[in-house]
Design a protein around this motif. Structure first.
Motif, PDB file in Angstrom:
ATOM      1  N   MET A 108       0.850  -1.164   0.000  1.00 45.92           N
ATOM      2  CA  MET A 108       0.000   0.000   0.000  1.00 45.92           C
ATOM      3  C   MET A 108       0.899   1.232   0.000  1.00 45.92           C
ATOM      4  O   MET A 108       1.781   1.352   0.866  1.00 45.92           O
ATOM      5  CB  MET A 108      -0.902  -0.012   1.220  1.00 45.92           C
ATOM      6  N   VAL A 109       0.703   2.125  -0.974  1.00 46.45           N
ATOM      7  CA  VAL A 109       1.523   3.337  -1.076  1.00 46.45           C
ATOM      8  C   VAL A 109       0.637   4.533  -1.383  1.00 46.45           C
ATOM      9  O   VAL A 109      -0.434   4.399  -1.987  1.00 46.45           O
ATOM     10  CB  VAL A 109       2.620   3.210  -2.156  1.00 46.45           C
ATOM     11  N   LYS A 110       1.106   5.701  -0.973  1.00 49.98           N
ATOM     12  CA  LYS A 110       0.399   6.925  -1.304  1.00 49.98           C
ATOM     13  C   LYS A 110       0.606   7.236  -2.781  1.00 49.98           C
ATOM     14  O   LYS A 110       1.719   7.080  -3.299  1.00 49.98           O
ATOM     15  CB  LYS A 110       0.911   8.090  -0.472  1.00 49.98           C
ATOM     16  N   VAL A 111      -0.427   7.706  -3.447  1.00 49.35           N
ATOM     17  CA  VAL A 111      -0.341   8.030  -4.871  1.00 49.35           C
ATOM     18  C   VAL A 111       0.771   9.039  -5.124  1.00 49.35           C
ATOM     19  O   VAL A 111       1.546   8.898  -6.075  1.00 49.35           O
ATOM     20  CB  VAL A 111      -1.696   8.545  -5.407  1.00 49.35           C
ATOM     21  N   ARG A 112       0.911  10.051  -4.273  1.00 46.34           N
ATOM     22  CA  ARG A 112       1.943  11.070  -4.514  1.00 46.34           C
ATOM     23  C   ARG A 112       3.351  10.493  -4.402  1.00 46.34           C
ATOM     24  O   ARG A 112       4.299  11.059  -4.908  1.00 46.34           O
ATOM     25  CB  ARG A 112       1.756  12.284  -3.623  1.00 46.34           C
ATOM     26  N   ASP A 113       3.507   9.326  -3.759  1.00 43.09           N
ATOM     27  CA  ASP A 113       4.821   8.688  -3.640  1.00 43.09           C
ATOM     28  C   ASP A 113       5.187   7.846  -4.855  1.00 43.09           C
ATOM     29  O   ASP A 113       6.313   7.336  -4.939  1.00 43.09           O
ATOM     30  CB  ASP A 113       4.880   7.814  -2.382  1.00 43.09           C
ATOM     31  N   LEU A 114       4.264   7.686  -5.808  1.00 42.31           N
ATOM     32  CA  LEU A 114       4.537   6.882  -6.996  1.00 42.31           C
ATOM     33  C   LEU A 114       5.562   7.534  -7.920  1.00 42.31           C
ATOM     34  O   LEU A 114       6.161   6.879  -8.758  1.00 42.31           O
ATOM     35  CB  LEU A 114       3.247   6.621  -7.782  1.00 42.31           C
ATOM     36  N   GLY A 115       5.727   8.845  -7.804  1.00 44.33           N
ATOM     37  CA  GLY A 115       6.691   9.536  -8.649  1.00 44.33           C
ATOM     38  C   GLY A 115       6.175   9.864 -10.031  1.00 44.33           C
ATOM     39  O   GLY A 115       6.954  10.115 -10.950  1.00 44.33           O
ATOM     40  N   LEU A 116       4.851   9.862 -10.203  1.00 45.97           N
ATOM     41  CA  LEU A 116       4.261  10.132 -11.515  1.00 45.97           C
ATOM     42  C   LEU A 116       3.640  11.518 -11.605  1.00 45.97           C
ATOM     43  O   LEU A 116       3.032  11.856 -12.616  1.00 45.97           O
ATOM     44  CB  LEU A 116       3.207   9.054 -11.846  1.00 45.97           C
ATOM     45  N   GLY A 117       3.749  12.318 -10.553  1.00 44.83           N
ATOM     46  CA  GLY A 117       3.272  13.691 -10.584  1.00 44.83           C
ATOM     47  C   GLY A 117       1.819  13.892 -10.222  1.00 44.83           C
ATOM     48  O   GLY A 117       1.300  14.995 -10.388  1.00 44.83           O
ATOM     49  N   PHE A 118       1.157  12.869  -9.710  1.00 45.65           N
ATOM     50  CA  PHE A 118      -0.248  13.015  -9.313  1.00 45.65           C
ATOM     51  C   PHE A 118      -0.339  13.551  -7.893  1.00 45.65           C
ATOM     52  O   PHE A 118       0.378  13.097  -7.002  1.00 45.65           O
ATOM     53  CB  PHE A 118      -0.994  11.681  -9.404  1.00 45.65           C
ATOM     54  N   ASN A 119      -1.242  14.500  -7.671  1.00 44.03           N
ATOM     55  CA  ASN A 119      -1.473  15.055  -6.346  1.00 44.03           C
ATOM     56  C   ASN A 119      -2.738  14.411  -5.792  1.00 44.03           C
ATOM     57  O   ASN A 119      -3.848  14.760  -6.172  1.00 44.03           O
ATOM     58  CB  ASN A 119      -1.624  16.575  -6.425  1.00 44.03           C
ATOM     59  N   SER A 120      -2.546  13.444  -4.911  1.00 47.52           N
ATOM     60  CA  SER A 120      -3.671  12.704  -4.352  1.00 47.52           C
ATOM     61  C   SER A 120      -3.301  12.193  -2.973  1.00 47.52           C
ATOM     62  O   SER A 120      -2.162  11.791  -2.731  1.00 47.52           O
ATOM     63  CB  SER A 120      -4.040  11.523  -5.251  1.00 47.52           C
ATOM     64  N   ASP A 121      -4.295  12.212  -2.077  1.00 44.25           N
ATOM     65  CA  ASP A 121      -4.109  11.665  -0.737  1.00 44.25           C
ATOM     66  C   ASP A 121      -4.468  10.186  -0.670  1.00 44.25           C
ATOM     67  O   ASP A 121      -4.349   9.571   0.393  1.00 44.25           O
ATOM     68  CB  ASP A 121      -4.973  12.451   0.260  1.00 44.25           C
ATOM     69  N   GLU A 122      -4.920   9.618  -1.784  1.00 43.22           N
ATOM     70  CA  GLU A 122      -5.349   8.216  -1.808  1.00 43.22           C
ATOM     71  C   GLU A 122      -4.169   7.272  -1.602  1.00 43.22           C
ATOM     72  O   GLU A 122      -3.019   7.599  -1.929  1.00 43.22           O
ATOM     73  CB  GLU A 122      -6.011   7.892  -3.153  1.00 43.22           C
ATOM     74  N   ILE A 123      -4.488   6.103  -1.092  1.00 43.31           N
ATOM     75  CA  ILE A 123      -3.517   5.022  -0.945  1.00 43.31           C
ATOM     76  C   ILE A 123      -3.965   3.895  -1.868  1.00 43.31           C
ATOM     77  O   ILE A 123      -5.138   3.526  -1.886  1.00 43.31           O
ATOM     78  CB  ILE A 123      -3.437   4.547   0.518  1.00 43.31           C
ATOM     79  N   VAL A 124      -3.019   3.387  -2.667  1.00 47.56           N
ATOM     80  CA  VAL A 124      -3.342   2.331  -3.635  1.00 47.56           C
ATOM     81  C   VAL A 124      -2.446   1.119  -3.392  1.00 47.56           C
ATOM     82  O   VAL A 124      -1.382   1.216  -2.780  1.00 47.56           O
ATOM     83  CB  VAL A 124      -3.168   2.828  -5.094  1.00 47.56           C
ATOM     84  N   LEU A 125      -2.888   0.001  -3.902  1.00 50.67           N
ATOM     85  CA  LEU A 125      -2.115  -1.233  -3.829  1.00 50.67           C
ATOM     86  C   LEU A 125      -1.188  -1.287  -5.036  1.00 50.67           C
ATOM     87  O   LEU A 125      -1.647  -1.324  -6.175  1.00 50.67           O
ATOM     88  CB  LEU A 125      -3.047  -2.448  -3.818  1.00 50.67           C
ATOM     89  N   PHE A 126       0.112  -1.224  -4.794  1.00 57.45           N
ATOM     90  CA  PHE A 126       1.112  -1.341  -5.847  1.00 57.45           C
ATOM     91  C   PHE A 126       1.759  -2.707  -5.714  1.00 57.45           C
ATOM     92  O   PHE A 126       2.460  -2.990  -4.741  1.00 57.45           O
ATOM     93  CB  PHE A 126       2.166  -0.241  -5.716  1.00 57.45           C
ATOM     94  N   LYS A 127       1.490  -3.579  -6.677  1.00 52.76           N
ATOM     95  CA  LYS A 127       2.057  -4.927  -6.649  1.00 52.76           C
ATOM     96  C   LYS A 127       3.310  -4.951  -7.514  1.00 52.76           C
ATOM     97  O   LYS A 127       3.321  -4.377  -8.594  1.00 52.76           O
ATOM     98  CB  LYS A 127       1.037  -5.944  -7.158  1.00 52.76           C
TER      99      LYS A 127
END
Length: 92
Positions: free
Chosen positions: A1-20
């Protein structure tokens, strides 16, 4: 589970997504090419250049991906294609 803004793709979101992602050893999948390359590297018959990184074994990599959707801070749904690993295999 990671924060969207931590993905490094430039999205500004507080959501947490499952990165497999894929990880693990692929030594059982070594081919004659891998064995030969490893031997030649150990004997220094071939030497990689200073900026090269030569691997003499297959790598565990995604072979199929999944899209990930989330809502950004502007309340707009975003979908990022081919973001999360859906299947992994030894490649190389």
């Amino acid at each position: 589970m990671v924060k969207v803004r931590d993905l490094g793709l430039g999205f500004n979101s507080d959501e947490i997504v499952l990165f497999k992602y894929c990880s693990g050893s692929c030594h059982r999948a070594r081919s004659n090419y891998d064995l030969t390359l490893g031997s030649l590297l150990r004997q220094q018959v071939i030497t990689p250049g200073p900026q090269e990184r030569v691997l003499s074994h297959p790598c565990c990599r995604p072979t199929r991906y999944e899209a990930v959707s989330f809502m950004d801070v502007e309340n707009t749904w975003q979908t990022v294609e081919k973001l999360s690993a859906a299947e992994c295999s030894c490649i190389g």
